[in-house]
Design an enzyme around this catalytic site. Structure first.
Site, PDB file in Angstrom:
ATOM      1  N   GLU A 119       8.888  -4.561   0.476  1.00 48.62           N
ATOM      2  CA  GLU A 119       9.538  -3.483   1.246  1.00 48.62           C
ATOM      3  C   GLU A 119      10.742  -4.104   1.936  1.00 48.62           C
ATOM      4  O   GLU A 119      11.618  -3.607   2.299  1.00 48.62           O
ATOM      5  CB  GLU A 119       8.815  -2.578   1.774  1.00 48.62           C
ATOM      6  N   GLU A 144      -0.464  -1.143  -2.458  1.00 46.67           N
ATOM      7  CA  GLU A 144      -1.148  -0.158  -1.434  1.00 46.67           C
ATOM      8  C   GLU A 144      -2.295   0.800  -2.037  1.00 46.67           C
ATOM      9  O   GLU A 144      -3.248   0.863  -1.742  1.00 46.67           O
ATOM     10  CB  GLU A 144      -0.264   0.751  -0.829  1.00 46.67           C
TER      11      GLU A 144
END
Ligand code: NAI
Length: 707
Positions: free
Chosen positions: A129, A109
């Site tokens: 995740e 990210e």
């Protein structure tokens, strides 16, 4: 600036280096350091572009998972990384992110907020995740589809699987692969783009697709998640968030992502998966076997018996590059065993798991034999002959004679006492149980059974060896059935009782698959072979307490030759490709048998079915824990998740009981005891913890006895 981030310059190119060993996690101090560096770069007219790179062995490998725990415990909440990522993206000077090692989770990210990304060919990127029951929480679901396209973003965020640099380049996640020194390469790249208009990822909408295409992608992904990741919330949340990227402005998409991220993070599923993550690391921590215990090198091995288990075990060793002698009792059995190994390898090649050449190399490491020739040189022998004490003792006596004094002798027995097997040798300290699960080359679980005399060196060696073999090794004590099968007994007993009380075969299995088990208990019996348990029950019948109810339908099915899948019929009937179908003939048989036995029939709810099976598992687990045959409740959880298809998002049976609340579990067990008698006597540990308002997880920390 914080010690964790350094700012240097190579003439007109600024270099921001993150130095937070070992994996450059974005722990407190790192984002602040990057932000300060950006401020300085913005002010410095001599700087034309900036590089963001990781010091040490990797770029930012991900979040510090302990931070998630702090967030859910309410100790820490903040704006997260979003403002920093916007600041990077809004920098007037191009920011080029240089990736080596891994850029996972918030690492990717962060990288996606840069204007360009370059990477070493060996680097990997990913959004893992989902494996912890959450979704990217720093705009990963909004920026990734803008770089990689919607379908790729969905795939990455729902599976959590990493993507290698070459593929990342193909999909536009990175812009260039750097050969040679990464810093030199990225600085040269930075000079090329300095002064040009830098693209902001959040404004790159070209890959967001059109409504019709996207509808198909999202529908397919939801269907896929519903089957392959049955019961899991996070993959669906990830799809929702990516869909938002295609229908909403960036800022609103980020808001929805945040909402979903928080929902997932605070869910029981995520807490359970994080528990599993830490528990899997905890298994190798054995209180009385220090980390620096010397290991015995295992460079070669032998396996006795080339049947179902022996063949699989030989493959596991060969797959890890360990040459193995495979000994059988006669030529026909040896030929059969080898043929199965060959066909397993051929199947793997066909499915693209590895090349024909790799298969051939592995096969060459397996040397078939009918004698003990060569056994004097091996470091380890694993016995997987028939289950019978007399035979095993005879084999161990032979092994003790032919093997070198330092060789470790292991048995794959599933029920027999390791201490008694060891008594056939003069080296009980070198004898250990190595309980693989079928199929041995597929199942990850390995119960490592510690005998009374097993040395610490041998235990430490096996804990390390299990990792080399790609297994999760869990140390257990030497009791009948060890941990996994001992608990499985009461679980399957209840499943059979329920059928005999009128619950219905398919309904029993469905209640447990709806709970999340990979298979129902009766279908599992059919898969493993009903005759296995039948034979064991016959052998141990003399140990059964008179007057205690025993299930009988399964034994009667065996008497009719219904052994399960292998005979085409068991609880269910099977077609040639082993697809199960309900069998009205069995329903009729059971009706007749229970009428004869006078067992009253009644409607039984799915809730009662699940509670009876699962709490039988938990109650036995509590006994095992108290008796010290498992070191920690979490070890039992790891056994059940890796060996018995227990849903990882429920954290394992003991964790599940903790989440229900032990008081409630205890009360239900008491209720079952009132209804069904002494087999439901609550384990003393369960009673005590329920009364004290404590959990199984607490016991692991305070009172864990050595296995
Ligand atoms: P199997 O019957 O498929 O294979 C046993 C093999 O051992 C046969 O091929 C037999 O010819 C060979 N054998 C017998 N005596 C021998 C000797 N003296 N020397 C060399 N080979 C000999 O049995 P399976 O299922 O592979 O079980 C083996 C062991 O693994 C048993 O102790 C069993 O309890 C245990 N086990 C079985 C599991 C399963 O799911 N089948 C799971 C975990 C453990």
């Amino acid at each position: 600036m914080s010690d964790l981030v350094q700012l240097t310059k190579q003439n007109d190119i600024a270099v921001i280096t993150i130095n937070n060993p070992p994996v450059n996690a974005l722990s407190p101090g790192v984002p602040e350091g990057i932000s300060e560096a950006l401020d300085q770069i913005e002010k410095d007219d001599a700087v034309k572009a900036a590089v963001l790179i990781g010091g040490g062995r990797t770029f930012v490998a991900g979040a510090d998972i302990k931070e998630f725990g702090k967030m859910t415990a309410g100790k820490k909440r903040g704006a997260g990384l979003l403002p920093l990522l916007l600041k990077i993206e809004d920098s007037t000077k191009p920011i080029i992110v240089a990736i080596h090692g891994t850029a996972f989770g918030c690492g990717l990210e962060l990288a996606m907020a840069g204007h360009y990304r370059v990477a070493l060919a060996s680097a990997q990127v990913g959004q893992p995740e989902v494996k912890l029951g959450i979704i990217p929480g720093a705009a990963g679901t909004q920026r990734l589809p803008r770089l990689a396209g919607v379908a790729k973003a969905v795939e990455m965020c729902t599976t959590g699987n990493p993507v290698k640099a070459e593929e990342a380049l193909k999909f536009g996640i990175i812009d260039k692969i750097i050969d040679g020194d990464l810093l030199t390469g990225v600085v040269a790249f930075a000079r090329e783009v300095a002064g040009k208009v830098a693209p902001k990822t959040r404004e790159r909408n070209g890959k967001l697709g059109n409504t019709a295409e996207n509808a198909a992608v999202f529908a397919g992904a939801r269907e896929n998640a519903a089957t392959k990741q049955r019961g899991l919330r996070a993959p669906l949340a990830a799809i929702d968030a990516i869909e938002a990227a295609t229908t909403m402005p960036f800022a609103e998409g980020c808001q929805l992502e945040q909402k979903l991220f928080i929902e997932c993070l605070f869910s029981d599923q995520s807490k359970s998966l994080i528990h599993v993550f830490f528990s899997e690391r905890e298994v190798s921590n054995i209180p009385d076997v220090p980390k620096d215990t010397p290991l015995i090198p295992i460079k070669s091995a032998a396996v006795i018996g080339a049947g179902t288990m022996g063949g699989g075990i030989a493959m596991v060793l060969a797959n890890a590059g360990i040459p193995v002698l495979l000994k059988e009792a006669d030529q026909a059995a040896l030929d059969r065993g080898l043929a199965t190994i060959q066909s397993n390898y051929a199947n793997s090649v066909k499915r693209g798991r590895f090349t024909a050449q790799v298969a051939e190399e592995r096969l060459k490491l397996i040397k078939p034999t009918l004698t003990y020739e060569g056994f004097a040189n091996v470091d380890l022998v694993i016995e997987a002959a028939f289950e019978g004490m007399a035979l095993k003792k005879e084999i161990f006596k032979d092994l003790d004679r032919v093997c070198k004094p330092t060789a470790i002798l292991a048995s794959n027995t599933s029920t027999l006492s390791i201490d008694e097997i060891a008594s056939a040798t003069k080296r009980a300290e070198s004898v250990i149980g190595m309980h693989f699960f079928s199929p041995a080359n597929v199942m990850r679980l390995l119960e490592i059974v510690r005998g009374k005399a097993t040395s610490k060196e041998v235990i430490a060696t096996f804990m390390a060896l299990s990792k080399t073999l790609g297994k999760v090794g869990v140390l257990v004590g030497n009791c009948r059935g060890f941990v996994g099968n001992r608990m499985f007994g009461p679980y399957r007993r209840e499943a059979q009782f329920l059928v005999e009380e009128g619950a219905g075969i398919a309904a029993v299995d469905k209640a447990l698959t709806d709970f999340g088990m990979a298979m129902g208990p009766l279908a599992t019996g059919d898969l493993a072979g009903l005759d296995v348990g039948w034979r064991i029950r016959k052998e141990y019948r003399h140990l059964e307490k008179p007057g205690i109810r025993q299930p009988f339908a399964e034994d009667k099915l065996c008497e009719l030759g219904r052994y399960g899948q292998k005979s085409g019929a068991g609880w269910y009937k099977y077609d040639a490709s082993r697809r199960a179908a309900p069998d009205p003939a069995v329903d009729q048989l059971i009706r007749d048998w229970v009428a004869e036995a006078g067992i009253p029939q009644r409607q039984i709810s799915a809730e009662e079915i699940a509670d009876r099976c699962l709490y039988a598992l938990v109650n036995e687990g509590a006994r095992i824990l108290e008796e010290g045959y498992a070191l920690r409740a979490s070890d039992i959880d790891i056994i059940y998740i890796n060996g018995y298809g227990f849903p990882s998002y429920r954290g394992g049976p003991m964790w599940y009981a903790d989440t229900v609340g032990l008081k409630q579990v205890y009360e239900r067990v008491m209720e079952f005891q009132r209804q069904h008698g002494e087999i439901w006597e609550p384990a003393p540990l369960l009673k005590r913890l329920a009364e004290q308002g404590r959990t199984f997880a607490d016991v692991g920390k305070e009172e864990g006895a050595a296995a």
